[in-house]
Design a protein around this motif. Structure first.
Motif, mmCIF file in Angstrom:
data_model
loop_
_atom_site.group_PDB
_atom_site.id
_atom_site.type_symbol
_atom_site.label_atom_id
_atom_site.label_comp_id
_atom_site.label_asym_id
_atom_site.label_seq_id
_atom_site.Cartn_x
_atom_site.Cartn_y
_atom_site.Cartn_z
ATOM 1 N N LYS A 437 38.941 45.020 38.400
ATOM 2 C CA LYS A 437 37.783 45.768 37.912
ATOM 3 C C LYS A 437 36.924 44.838 37.067
ATOM 4 N N LEU A 438 35.674 44.718 37.495
ATOM 5 C CA LEU A 438 34.771 43.763 36.871
ATOM 6 C C LEU A 438 33.930 44.435 35.796
ATOM 7 N N ALA A 453 33.141 33.315 27.812
ATOM 8 C CA ALA A 453 33.895 34.229 28.660
ATOM 9 C C ALA A 453 35.377 33.917 28.589
ATOM 10 N N SER A 454 36.171 34.962 28.629
ATOM 11 C CA SER A 454 37.619 34.813 28.601
ATOM 12 C C SER A 454 38.141 34.771 30.028
ATOM 13 N N SER A 455 38.542 33.593 30.459
ATOM 14 C CA SER A 455 39.098 33.419 31.799
ATOM 15 C C SER A 455 39.785 32.069 31.839
ATOM 16 N N SER A 790 33.850 36.391 36.558
ATOM 17 C CA SER A 790 34.901 37.340 36.922
ATOM 18 C C SER A 790 36.251 36.732 36.554
ATOM 19 N N THR A 791 37.317 37.400 36.915
ATOM 20 C CA THR A 791 38.653 36.919 36.559
ATOM 21 C C THR A 791 38.939 35.548 37.137
ATOM 22 N N ARG A 807 34.923 30.999 43.896
ATOM 23 C CA ARG A 807 36.258 31.312 43.411
ATOM 24 C C ARG A 807 36.967 30.035 42.985
ATOM 25 N N SER A 808 37.612 30.112 41.825
ATOM 26 C CA SER A 808 38.345 28.960 41.323
ATOM 27 C C SER A 808 39.501 28.635 42.261
#
Length: 814
Positions: A437-438, A453-455, A790-791, A807-808
Motif C-alpha cells: 500500500k503506497l 524518504a524511509s526505504s 515506494s517501498t 525498481r531497486s
C-alpha cells in the motif's frame, strides 16, 4: 489644427508586373487596395488612386497587403517634399489556409542557437510569415533584430509589434522602433483573414500616440473591411482576460471587437505559454513565451506555429527550442525489458528536433544477430504510434531469441533520418510488492517538503514499466495512494490534451484519464481518497482515486494573468490552492471553501509548491514577496521581499521549527513567526530552480538552476561537495539560455542516496555523503518532476509525458 493642412497624401497602388519598382504606362492600378496614414484607412478607386486626409502625427503611408498581392515596400516615410506615395505590388494566388509563426520577448542583442532553430523550421515547414509580438528590447536589441531577423534572413516576411521595452528614450518613445521596423500599427490580409498589428500603449518611455489615436485608427480599419471577415489581433499584451474584447478609445467610446468576428488575440509580455478559450465568445488567446530563454513562470524556451483555416479558426503547436536531433530509446533500457502482463513488448522512444517536426518513427525487432546483410532484406519496418510531440510507442510480441535487437529510424520532415538500435534481453516482472500500500500525498512525500524518504532500496534500478499520459508533463510530480500512481499533464498548444491520469502502480495499466479544462502544470495532492489538482484557469478538481469520478469542482474565479502555476499542498483534510486574492483553503472531502485570502498584491504566479509549517501556510508571488498566512483562518502574518526573496522560485522546506529556502545565490534559515532570516550563507550557485532544500543535522543539500546539486556544512555554509549535471536540453528558469546545468525538481534523500531528475533528461542516484555518482539513466527529455518513493523503487515523469516505475535491484545490507 485643420486636417486639410495635411491633405497632401496621394498616390497609386499598382501591379508592378516587371518588378522594377516604377509604375510603367502599361501597368494598371489596383482597385480596392487598403492604405493608411496611421489614423485614416481608405481604399483605392477603380484606377488604384488614393487620397488620405493626413493628421498631425503622420509619419508613414502604409499599404495593407491583400490576400492576393504582396507589397515589397509596405510603407513610405512621409516627407514635406513628397508629392506622391506609389506602391508597386506583386500578384499572388490567394490561399485558403495560412500558417504563421509567433515569437515574442526575445530581449536580446546577440545570436543564439534559437535563431538557427527558427531558420531551419521556416525552411522546412514554409510558414507564410512570422510575427514578433514585442520586447525586442532597447536600442541594441532593436538594432540587432533589424539586421538578423529580417525577411531576407528568414526567407519569409516578419512583422514586429511594439512592446513596453521597445519604447525608449528619444523625441518620442517609438521613434527608434520606427527607424528600424516602420509603423508600430498596421494590418495585412492572408487567406480569408485580416491580421492586425497593434502597439503596447505604454512602456519605459511615453509614446507619441494616445488611446484615442489608436482607437480612431482601429475603428477606421474595421470599417474599411467587411465586418464579418475573420480577424486575428496581435499585441504585446492581452486586451482582456474575460469574454469581451473592448478597446477603450476614450471615456465615451469603446470598440467591441467581438462584433467584428474577432477569432484570436496573440500576445507575449508575460513570458509564459498558455492557450485559453474565452467563454461563449469563442475567442482564443495565445500567449507564447520567449524562444530565446526560460520564461518568467519557467515556461520552456519555445515559439508557436499557428494554422488558420478558411474560416479564420486556429490550431497551434508549440515548438521547443535548443533541441538538435535528440533521440533516446527509453524502453528497453540498459539492455533489459520487462515483459508486460499480456506477454507483449512495449517499446518507447523520445525524439525531438526544434527545426523539424518528426514525421514518423519506424522500427524493427530482430533476433540477436540484429541488422546484417541478410536481415536488411527480410521483413518490413513497422510504424510506432505518436503519443505526444516527443514520445512514440509500439507494442509487439517478442521474437524467438534469448537476446533481441530493437532498431529505430525517426524520419524528420526536413528529410533527415535519425537512427538508433539497442540489444536487450527479457527479464521477468517482479511482483513481490504487488500487495503493498503506497502513500505519497504531497511533493517530497509530506506537506513540510522535508524530502527524506524511509526505504532501504539501493541502486542499480531497473525500469519495470513506463506509460504515457498523452500530453506533456511539467512540474506535476506523481503521487501515490494504495496501489495507484497519478500524474497530471498540460497542453499549451490547443487546450485539448489536459489530463489527470491514474495507473496501476505495479503493472502500469492505465485505470482512468480525466480531461481538465486547461493544463495542470504543478503539484496535485491526495486527500480523503481523492486526487485534487488546479488547472491554469484556477479550476480545482477532486477525483476519486480508484474510479476517476469527479466528486467536486471549484472555480476559484482566478481571472488574472498569467495562468495558475503554483503547486498545491494538503494536510490530509484541508487543501490549499489559489494565488494572491484567490488563495484558498478548501475542505478536501466536500469542496467547501473554508477561507479565501482576498489579499491583493503585485507579482505573478509562481512555480513553487506551497508549504505547511505547523499552523502557517507559506506561499508567494513571483517578483512580489514570500508570504505567510494562518492556515486555519487565512489571516495574513508576514511577507519578505528583500535579499532576493521577491524572486519566488524555490520551494520552502519546514524542519526543526524553521523555514529553509535557497533563492538567487543565497540560502536562508527563516524564523516561522517573524519571517526574519536568522542565519544563511552564500551558496556560490544559481538557485532559481523550483527545488526544496534537504535539511539534515549537519548539512544542507541544495539543488540549483546551475550547475547541479551540492552539500554544505549546516552551520558554516562551507561547501562539502558539488555534483554537476549536464546542460539543459531546453531552458526553463527565468532568463536562462546559456548552457546552464539545471534542476527544476526536488531531490529525495533515500537512505544515503539522492534520487532526482534533471533538465538534461537524465535520472541520477548520487551518494549523499560524498557527492559521487551511483547510477544514472537517460530519458532524452527534460525532467521537471520529483520522484515519488515506494517501498522498493520510485516513480518519476518526463516532459515527453511518460511516467516511469524504477525498481531497486539490490537491497541494502542491514
Amino acid at each position: 489644427m485643420s486636417q486639410s493642412v495635411f491633405a497632401q497624401l496621394k498616390g497609386t497602388i499598382y501591379w508592378d508586373e516587371n518588378g522594377n519598382g516604377r509604375k510603367d504606362p502599361s501597368e494598371r492600378g489596383v482597385p480596392e487596395a487598403v492604405v493608411s496614414d496611421g489614423l485614416h484607412v481608405v481604399r483605392t478607386n477603380s484606377e488604384g488612386l488614393f487620397e488620405l486626409e493626413g493628421w498631425e502625427k503622420q509619419r508613414f503611408v502604409t499599404v495593407y497587403p491583400s490576400a492576393n498581392f504582396d507589397a515589397p515596400t509596405r510603407y513610405i516615410p512621409i516627407t514635406p517634399n513628397s508629392q506622391n506615395y506609389d506602391f508597386g505590388v506583386m500578384a499572388k494566388a490567394k490561399k485558403e489556409e495560412v500558417t504563421f509563426l509567433h515569437i515574442s520577448d526575445t530581449e536580446t542583442y546577440e545570436y543564439g542557437d534559437w535563431v538557427d532553430d527558427l531558420k531551419k523550421y521556416i525552411k522546412v515547414h514554409k510558414p507564410d510569415f512570422v510575427v514578433h509580438t514585442g520586447d525586442i528590447c532597447y536600442e541594441s536589441g532593436m538594432k540587432w533584430h533589424s539586421e538578423h531577423l529580417t525577411e531576407t534572413q528568414l526567407g519569409v516576411p516578419i512583422y514586429y509589434n511594439l512592446g513596453n521595452h521597445d519604447l525608449i528614450k528619444g523625441e518620442y518613445g517609438e521613434q527608434y522602433f520606427e527607424q528600424k521596423f516602420g509603423p508600430a500599427w498596421y494590418a495585412l490580409e492572408a487567406g480569408n483573414t485580416l491580421y492586425v498589428i497593434t502597439p503596447m500603449m505604454s512602456g519605459d518611455y511615453p509614446p507619441s500616440f494616445t488611446r484615442e489615436d489608436i482607437g480612431t485608427w482601429m475603428q477606421n480599419l474595421v470599417d474599411a473591411y467587411d465586418k464579418d471577415i475573420p480577424k486575428i489581433f496581435f499585441n504585446h499584451d492581452l486586451l482582456s482576460n474575460g469574454e469581451n474584447f473592448d478597446f477603450k478609445v476614450n471615456e465615451e467610446k469603446s470598440i467591441h471587437l467581438n462584433d467584428y468576428n474577432l477569432k484570436s488575440w496573440v500576445y507575449g509580455h508575460w513570458h509564459n505559454n498558455m492557450v485559453k478559450t474565452h467563454g461563449e465568445s469563442g475567442v482564443i488567446t495565445y500567449s507564447t513565451a520567449t524562444l530565446a530563454k526560460g520564461g518568467i513562470d519557467h515556461s520552456p524556451s519555445s515559439f508557436r506555429e499557428i494554422q488558420v483555416d478558411a474560416n479564420g479558426d486556429t490550431e497551434s503547436q508549440l515548438i521547443w527550442t535548443y533541441l538538435n536531433r535528440d533521440i533516446q530509446i527509453v524502453n528497453p533500457q540498459e539492455e533489459k525489458m520487462v515483459v508486460s502482463r499480456d506477454g507483449l513488448l512495449q517499446f518507447s522512444v523520445n525524439v525531438y528536433d526544434s527545426g523539424s517536426e518528426v514525421d514518423s518513427v519506424l522500427y524493427r525487432l530482430l533476433d540477436r544477430k540484429g541488422l546484417n546483410w541478410k536481415t536488411a532484406l527480410d521483413g518490413d519496418w513497422s510504424k510506432m504510434e505518436k503519443m505526444t510531440d516527443w514520445n512514440w510507442r509500439a507494442e509487439t510480441a517478442p521474437v524467438d531469441s534469448d537476446t533481441m535487437t530493437f532498431v529505430v529510424d525517426a524520419y524528420l520532415k526536413s528529410g533527415e533520418i535519425i537512427h538508433r538500435k539497442t540489444m536487450f534481453r527479457l527479464v521477468p516482472a517482479d511482483s513481490s510488492d504487488a500487495n503493498a500500500k503506497l502513500a505519497w500525498f504531497n511533493l517530497a512525500g509530506n506537506s513540510a517538503h522535508d524530502a527524506i524518504a524511509s526505504s532501504d532500496q539501493k541502486p542499480p534500478y531497473q525500469l519495470e514499466w513506463s506509460a504515457n499520459i498523452g500530453s506533456n508533463i511539467f512540474m506535476g510530480s506523481p503521487v501515490l495512494h494504495e496501489r495507484y500512481v497519478l500524474a497530471a499533464g498540460f497542453d499549451d498548444s490547443n487546450e485539448d490534451k489536459n489530463f489527470i491520469a491514474c495507473w496501476d502502480a505495479f503493472s502500469g495499466e492505465m485505470q482512468w484519464k480525466f480531461r481538465t479544462k486547461n493544463g495542470v502544470k504543478n503539484q496535485a495532492v491526495i486527500a480523503q481518497d481523492l486526487v485534487i489538482a488546479t488547472d491554469m484557469l484556477g479550476i480545482t478538481y477532486a477525483l476519486d482515486v480508484a474510479s476517476g469520478e469527479l466528486k467536486w469542482e471549484r472555480d476559484l474565479q482566478y481571472g488574472r494573468m498569467p495562468g495558475f502555476v503554483t503547486g498545491l499542498v494538503t494536510d490530509g483534510e484541508i487543501v490549499y490552492t489559489g494565488f494572491a486574492e484567490t488563495l484558498s483553503a478548501i475542505h478536501a472531502a466536500s469542496g467547501d471553501v473554508i477561507w479565501t485570502s482576498g489579499k491583493r498584491g503585485g507579482g505573478e504566479g509562481t512555480t513553487p509548491t506551497m508549504t505547511i509549517a505547523d499552523s502557517v501556510l507559506i506561499t508567494g508571488r513571483h517578483w512580489g514577496a514570500l508570504e505567510a498566512f494562518d492556515r486555519f483562518t487565512g489571516k495574513f502574518l508576514w511577507s519578505r521581499s528583500d535579499q532576493g526573496l521577491r524572486f519566488r522560485d524555490g520551494v520552502l522546506a519546514y524542519k526543526d521549527g524553521y523555514l529553509w529556502v535557497a533563492e538567487q545565490s543565497q540560502f536562508h534559515q527563516i524564523d516561522l513567526q517573524t519571517g526574519e532570516t536568522i542565519a544563511g550563507f552564500a551558496t556560490g550557485m544559481q538557485n532559481t530552480g523550483t527545488s526544496a532544500p534537504i535539511v539534515l543535522d549537519d548539512r544542507i543539500i541544495l539543488a540549483g538552476s546551475n550547475p547541479g546539486i551540492a552539500s554544505f556544512e549546516r552551520t558554516s555554509g562551507k561547501k562539502q561537495w558539488q555534483f554537476e549535471v549536464d546542460p539543459a536540453l531546453f531552458y526553463t528558469p527565468s532568463y536562462y539560455a546559456d548552457q546552464q546545468q539545471s534542476l527544476e525538481s526536488t531531490p529525495i534523500l533515500v537512505g544515503d542516496q539522492l534520487i532526482f531528475g534533471a533538465m538534461d533528461g537524465k535520472i541520477y542516484a548520487v551518494d549523499a555523503k560524498e557527492g559521487t555518482l551511483l547510477w544514472k539513466t537517460s530519458l532524452g527529455a527534460p525532467i521537471m518532476t520529483s520522484a515519488a518513493i515506494s517501498t522498493n523503487g520510485f516513480y518519476i515523469c518526463d516532459f515527453a509525458g511518460n511516467i516511469y516505475y524504477y525498481r531497486s535491484q539490490r537491497k541494502s545490507q542491514l
